[in-house]
Scaffold this motif. Structure first.
Motif, PDB file in Angstrom:
ATOM      1  N   ILE A  73       0.787  -1.105   0.013  1.00 35.21           N
ATOM      2  CA  ILE A  73       0.134   0.026  -0.116  1.00 35.21           C
ATOM      3  C   ILE A  73       0.782   1.296   0.070  1.00 35.21           C
ATOM      4  CG2 ILE A  73      -1.498   1.162   1.424  1.00 35.21           C
ATOM      5  CD1 ILE A  73      -2.892  -1.113   2.251  1.00 35.21           C
ATOM      6  N   MET A 127      -3.421   8.673   4.946  1.00 36.18           N
ATOM      7  CA  MET A 127      -2.974   7.252   4.814  1.00 36.18           C
ATOM      8  C   MET A 127      -2.289   6.683   5.989  1.00 36.18           C
ATOM      9  SD  MET A 127      -5.215   5.947   2.633  1.00 36.18           S
ATOM     10  CE  MET A 127      -4.150   4.504   1.886  1.00 36.18           C
ATOM     11  N   GLU A 146     -14.967   5.502  -1.210  1.00 41.01           N
ATOM     12  CA  GLU A 146     -15.264   5.252  -2.591  1.00 41.01           C
ATOM     13  C   GLU A 146     -14.586   4.034  -3.373  1.00 41.01           C
ATOM     14  OE1 GLU A 146     -14.458   9.015  -4.495  1.00 41.01           O
ATOM     15  OE2 GLU A 146     -15.542  10.116  -3.236  1.00 41.01           O
ATOM     16  N   SER A 147     -15.392   3.642  -4.522  1.00 43.37           N
ATOM     17  CA  SER A 147     -14.957   2.620  -5.239  1.00 43.37           C
ATOM     18  C   SER A 147     -13.400   2.941  -5.769  1.00 43.37           C
ATOM     19  CB  SER A 147     -15.636   2.471  -6.357  1.00 43.37           C
ATOM     20  OG  SER A 147     -15.417   1.792  -7.440  1.00 43.37           O
ATOM     21  N   GLY A 148     -12.622   2.078  -5.606  1.00 41.99           N
ATOM     22  CA  GLY A 148     -11.233   2.176  -6.070  1.00 41.99           C
ATOM     23  C   GLY A 148     -10.088   2.814  -5.216  1.00 41.99           C
ATOM     24  N   THR A 149     -10.651   3.122  -3.957  1.00 41.41           N
ATOM     25  CA  THR A 149      -9.801   3.705  -3.005  1.00 41.41           C
ATOM     26  C   THR A 149      -8.742   2.812  -2.269  1.00 41.41           C
ATOM     27  OG1 THR A 149     -11.453   3.596  -1.365  1.00 41.41           O
ATOM     28  CG2 THR A 149     -11.153   5.869  -2.318  1.00 41.41           C
ATOM     29  N   GLY A 150      -9.117   1.368  -2.534  1.00 38.71           N
ATOM     30  CA  GLY A 150      -8.188   0.359  -1.981  1.00 38.71           C
ATOM     31  C   GLY A 150      -8.630  -0.228  -0.759  1.00 38.71           C
ATOM     32  N   ASN A 191     -17.369  -9.730  -3.888  1.00 41.71           N
ATOM     33  CA  ASN A 191     -18.217  -8.319  -4.214  1.00 41.71           C
ATOM     34  C   ASN A 191     -19.556  -8.502  -4.296  1.00 41.71           C
ATOM     35  OD1 ASN A 191     -19.081  -6.086  -5.268  1.00 41.71           O
ATOM     36  ND2 ASN A 191     -17.352  -5.578  -6.554  1.00 41.71           N
ATOM     37  N   ASN A 209     -17.115  -7.105   0.310  1.00 41.40           N
ATOM     38  CA  ASN A 209     -17.026  -5.788  -0.415  1.00 41.40           C
ATOM     39  C   ASN A 209     -18.757  -5.310  -0.635  1.00 41.40           C
ATOM     40  OD1 ASN A 209     -15.979  -3.245  -1.136  1.00 41.40           O
ATOM     41  ND2 ASN A 209     -14.611  -4.285  -2.466  1.00 41.40           N
ATOM     42  N   LEU A 225       2.195   7.178  -6.095  1.00 39.61           N
ATOM     43  CA  LEU A 225       1.370   6.301  -6.533  1.00 39.61           C
ATOM     44  C   LEU A 225       1.597   5.946  -8.272  1.00 39.61           C
ATOM     45  CD1 LEU A 225      -2.164   6.596  -5.184  1.00 39.61           C
ATOM     46  CD2 LEU A 225      -0.785   4.502  -5.170  1.00 39.61           C
ATOM     47  N   HIS A 242       4.802   4.035  -8.258  1.00 44.00           N
ATOM     48  CA  HIS A 242       4.367   2.697  -7.955  1.00 44.00           C
ATOM     49  C   HIS A 242       4.198   1.824  -8.971  1.00 44.00           C
ATOM     50  CE1 HIS A 242       2.897  -0.700  -5.422  1.00 44.00           C
ATOM     51  NE2 HIS A 242       1.780  -0.504  -5.869  1.00 44.00           N
ATOM     52  N   GLU A 277      -4.333   3.675 -11.575  1.00 45.42           N
ATOM     53  CA  GLU A 277      -3.651   2.500 -12.006  1.00 45.42           C
ATOM     54  C   GLU A 277      -3.849   2.128 -13.618  1.00 45.42           C
ATOM     55  OE1 GLU A 277      -4.384  -0.975  -9.656  1.00 45.42           O
ATOM     56  OE2 GLU A 277      -3.334  -2.239 -10.896  1.00 45.42           O
TER      57      GLU A 277
HETATM   58  N1  LIG Z   1      -2.987   3.046  -1.500  1.00 41.37           N
HETATM   59  C1  LIG Z   1      -2.511   2.074  -2.469  1.00 41.37           C
HETATM   60  N2  LIG Z   1      -1.492   1.735  -2.868  1.00 41.37           N
HETATM   61  C2  LIG Z   1      -1.385   0.815  -3.746  1.00 41.37           C
HETATM   62  N3  LIG Z   1      -2.428   0.339  -4.779  1.00 41.37           N
HETATM   63  C3  LIG Z   1      -3.401   0.686  -4.367  1.00 41.37           C
HETATM   64  C4  LIG Z   1      -3.650   1.621  -3.084  1.00 41.37           C
HETATM   65  N4  LIG Z   1      -5.053   1.814  -3.302  1.00 41.37           N
HETATM   66  C5  LIG Z   1      -5.586   1.216  -4.209  1.00 41.37           C
HETATM   67  N5  LIG Z   1      -4.627   0.634  -4.967  1.00 41.37           N
HETATM   68  C6  LIG Z   1      -4.764  -0.407  -6.018  1.00 41.37           C
HETATM   69  O1  LIG Z   1      -6.014   0.109  -6.900  1.00 41.37           O
HETATM   70  C7  LIG Z   1      -6.763  -1.060  -7.396  1.00 41.37           C
HETATM   71  C8  LIG Z   1      -8.083  -0.665  -6.664  1.00 41.37           C
HETATM   72  O2  LIG Z   1      -8.035  -1.269  -5.433  1.00 41.37           O
HETATM   73  P1  LIG Z   1      -9.363  -1.897  -4.592  1.00 41.37           P
HETATM   74  O3  LIG Z   1      -9.762  -2.951  -5.461  1.00 41.37           O
HETATM   75  O4  LIG Z   1      -8.797  -2.420  -3.368  1.00 41.37           O
HETATM   76  O5  LIG Z   1     -10.512  -0.797  -4.394  1.00 41.37           O
HETATM   77  P2  LIG Z   1     -11.980  -0.873  -3.675  1.00 41.37           P
HETATM   78  O6  LIG Z   1     -11.868   0.128  -2.871  1.00 41.37           O
HETATM   79  O7  LIG Z   1     -11.773  -2.288  -3.132  1.00 41.37           O
HETATM   80  O8  LIG Z   1     -12.780  -0.980  -4.929  1.00 41.37           O
HETATM   81  P3  LIG Z   1     -14.164  -1.179  -5.185  1.00 41.37           P
HETATM   82  O9  LIG Z   1     -14.935  -0.978  -3.865  1.00 41.37           O
HETATM   83  O10 LIG Z   1     -14.677  -0.670  -6.452  1.00 41.37           O
HETATM   84  O11 LIG Z   1     -13.869  -2.832  -5.324  1.00 41.37           O
HETATM   85  C9  LIG Z   1      -6.054  -2.280  -6.862  1.00 41.37           C
HETATM   86  O12 LIG Z   1      -5.160  -2.657  -8.047  1.00 41.37           O
HETATM   87  C10 LIG Z   1      -5.210  -1.842  -5.671  1.00 41.37           C
HETATM   88  O13 LIG Z   1      -4.083  -2.391  -5.638  1.00 41.37           O
END
Ligand SMILES: Nc1ncnc2c1ncn2[C@@H]1O[C@H](COP(=O)(O)OP(=O)(O)OP(=O)(O)O)[C@@H](O)[C@H]1O
Length: 701
Positions: free
Chosen positions: A390, A397, A419-423, A446, A490, A572, A575, A611
């Motif tokens: 991460i 963070m 939110e979606s995609g935040t990790g 999911n 999720n 990021l 990364h 990404e």
């Molecule tokens: N802080 C971070 N550092 C590195 N990679 C990250 C980080 N946050 C998110 N990612 C990468 O971004 C992509 C999306 O993250 P993730 O699937 O965890 O999000 P999510 O919140 O679970 O999304 P959703 O709710 O839409 O499923 C993944 O490939 C994850 O590895």
């Protein structure tokens, strides 16, 4: 067979005369009893003569007075028969002397009876019957089947063994033509040719027989044919069994000789009977050199693999020894006595000899393989760690990760908001791998991505035939698969109310019941839930169960959207640049201007969007350095809220944008105005370039 005597058939108490009886009295007796003569006996009952009608007539013709005693006239030489004689001797005398009646005497010559022709016939009839019964009994005693036909081919003899073997009964065979009852007998052929045949095989419904057949010859005439046969069904079965046993013995021999393990077979005295090639190789000796030797001699000669035998005999059970042999091979030999089940005596001893030298080589190979796999596993782990790493440069963070690290070891339920995609998924894994369950699975579901009707069976599993289309052997649900690990749900806010209720039961009771099943099974997992929806608001509106919400919301962690933590953008970008460079074996770099564009973008799709953009830039860029031209349109269409108001420009915003983009052309493109307008605005508002930048307004860089 019973022996028959004259006394069994003679007429007892015969009519007889005394020597002093007169001729008249004798004639009166003949007339009364309608006989032609009578024996004459003395006072002791001894036979002294025979007086007949002929004597009477001779006396009358000679003018003798009728008072003359019969003793003067009687015939003194009388043919007699003894009561102990067989009937045949009476027959012989009767034929020889032409006599119809024979006086029967005892051993003292006393008259005891008379043997007439009628009685003789009766005696022979009796004798004939006895002989027939005796012969039948003899035939029936025979273990062989006997079947005889007369010259017309009609069955006359069919003994009990014949009936038993053929399954036919004598009554249905005797007196019938052989062709009607046993057409395959071959007896008619014997009748016709007069030649005997041996070993003729006849098949009946229930048996197979071997028959020897011969003509019955009387004088020079064939009067019949006889067949003697034996049931060979049992012999045939035995011979088949023998074949099977032979084949098994051959197969066993093949197995023993093909075995890569040394096998030796010893008799009860410890003498080698058999040993295979592998044994010869291990001991380094040809089999014929040691076959027949006893264990003691073998050990004395240095064949140490047999050391296990004395130990096995002593304890009357299997014994093992590990020895280094003169061939330099280290072997494990096991001797096993084979005991006779009835007598409990040892019948054989089997010695197995395993070459540990080869095992050691194999073990080393195995260990090398294992080390190789271990190294591969380590590198895979490192890769996965890199993937799950991460990036957290922003203070928000970093704090969030510190919290996650603190709560990870405890089994409490965690609710990740963001939110979606935040990790969220990434954070859930981060927590799992720092928990005591890290060796267990982490199952990520999911809830929004799976249709509700499927989600239930996916989560809870089902039994065989629970519904149409179910797999025949049933299936474990994802909850069960998370056993010993972490279940990450999720988008939990998208769960239907009925599934929420079921999930609550599972969380509370730690029991799961497959669809169609009556019994629940215990489950042990840690729950991490996540959502980007406002669960508290959903509870208020009755869209989410309050009890479930409180259960899962034990430790809430909120991941801020990327736009609220711009410090994370640059790390990021690096990364993902690194990740995709490695993945596609490239060496792309990001130009500073490009980085400025990326920093300025608001990233509504959060880290996932970043990404994806990075992957696309790495792959699609033609140059090694990724310039802003490669950026997707949505990034370059940056609007600064409040910067343009009805044609008016907010100078500070314009300057900042110009500094970031470094060219009026790009600013113009971003704002959707003409480049000359941008140049005019900068002049109008008196743009002063920063010290680090080259002076003046750059029109086209
Ligand atoms: N802080 C971070 N550092 C590195 N990679 C990250 C980080 N946050 C998110 N990612 C990468 O971004 C992509 C999306 O993250 P993730 O699937 O965890 O999000 P999510 O919140 O679970 O999304 P959703 O709710 O839409 O499923 C993944 O490939 C994850 O590895």
């Amino acid at each position: 067979m019973q022996t028959l005597f004259i006394r069994d058939f003679m007429a007892r108490e015969p009519i007889c005369l005394r020597p002093d009886d007169t001729i008249r009295e004798a004639a009166a007796v003949f007339s009364r009893h309608e006989i032609d003569g009578a024996p004459v006996v003395d006072g002791d009952g001894k036979l002294t003569g025979l007086f007949t009608k002929t004597h009477v007539m001779r006396a009358m013709a000679g003018g003798l007075p009728l008072t003359t005693p019969v003793g003067h006239l009687m015939r003194r030489q009388v043919y007699t028969i003894c009561e102990d004689d067989p009937p045949e001797s009476a027959w012989e005398k009767a034929v020889k002397y032409g006599i119809g009646r024979l006086p029967v005497v005892d051993r003292n010559d006393r008259l005891v009876g008379m043997m007439t022709r009628t009685r003789l016939v009766y005696a022979f009839e009796q004798k004939y019957k006895n002989i027939i019964s005796f012969l039948n009994a003899v035939l029936d005693c025979a273990l062989s089947g006997i079947c005889a036909v007369n010259e017309e081919g009609v069955v006359v003899v069919f003994n009990q063994s014949a009936a038993r073997i053929t399954g036919l009964c004598a009554e249905e065979v005797v007196n019938r033509h052989i062709n009607d009852v046993i057409p395959q007998s071959g007896l008619l052929e014997v009748l016709q040719t007069g030649k005997a045949s041996y070993g003729h095989k006849i098949i009946f419904r229930q048996s197979t027989v071997i028959a020897n057949q011969a003509p019955v010859i009387y004088g020079d005439k064939i009067i019949g044919a006889v067949s003697l046969f034996h049931d060979i069904s049992e012999v045939e079965t035995l011979s088949q069994q023998l074949e099977t046993v032979k084949r098994m013995a051959q197969e066993l021999d093949i197995i023993i000789s093909a075995s890569s393990e040394g096998i030796a077979l010893l008799d009860q005295e410890g003498k080698i009977i058999k040993l295979n090639r592998a044994y010869e190789q291990v001991e380094g000796v040809p089999g014929e050199k040691i076959r027949g030797l006893r264990v003691k001699e073998l050990i004395q000669k240095g064949y140490l693999s047999f050391l296990a035998v004395p130990a096995a005999l002593e304890k009357n059970g299997p014994a093992c020894v590990i020895e280094r042999l003169r061939t330099g091979r280290e072997v494990l030999s096991t001797a096993t006595p084979i005991v006779d089940e009835q007598s409990r005596n040892i019948r054989r001893i089997v010695v197995n000899c395993r070459d540990l030298t080869e095992l050691a080589v194999l073990r080393r190979q195995l260990e090398e393989e294992r080390a190789r796999y271990h190294a591969q596993l380590e590198s895979l782990r490192a890769e996965s760690w890199e993937r799950d790493k991460i990036v957290a440069a922003s203070s928000s963070m970093r704090e969030l990760l510190a919290v996650a690290e603190r709560v990870a070891p405890y089994d409490s339920n965690v609710l990740i908001l963001g939110e979606s995609g935040t990790g969220k998924d990434l954070l859930a894994r981060f927590i799992h791998y720092r928990s005591a369950r890290s060796a267990g699975p982490v199952i990520s579901v999911n809830c929004a991505a799976i249709p509700e009707n499927l989600l239930e069976s996916e989560l809870f599993g089902y039994t065989a035939g629970a519904f149409t289309g179910a797999e025949r052997q049933g299936k474990a649900g994802l909850i069960e698969l998370a056993e010993g690990g972490t279940l990450f749900l999720n988008e939990i806010g998208d769960l239907s109310l009925s599934l929420q209720a079921k999930l609550l039961t599972v969380i509370q009771e730690k029991l799961v019941r497959r669809l169609g099943e009556t019994k629940s099974r215990p489950v042990d997992f840690r729950l991490i839930a996540a959502t980007n929806r406002d669960l508290a608001e959903m509870v208020r509106k009755g869209l989410f169960r309050g009890d479930l919400y409180y259960r899962i919301n034990v430790i809430p962690i909120t991941i801020p959207p990327l736009r609220e933590r711009p410090e994370d953008i640059v790390p990021l970008v690096h990364h993902f640049l690194h990740r995709y460079n490695r993945k596609f074996n490239l060496d792309r770099q990001v130009a500073p201007e490009t980085m400025e564009w990326l920093k300025s973008y608001s990233w509504p799709g959060n880290v996932r969007e970043l990404e994806n953009v990075m992957e696309r830039l790495v792959v699609t860029s033609v140059a090694q350095v990724i310039t802003p031209d490669a950026l997707p349109e949505q990034i370059k269409k940056i609007t600064f809220p409040g910067m343009l108001k009805k044609g008016n420009v907010e100078p500070a915003g314009l300057f900042k944008l110009y500094q970031r983009m470094g060219s009026t052309r790009r600013v113009a493109a971003a704002l959707g105005v003409h480049q000359s307008t941008v140049v005019r605005w900068l002049k109008k508002y008196g743009y002063k370039p920063a010290a680090s930048r080259s002076g003046g307004v750059n029109n086209d860089a």
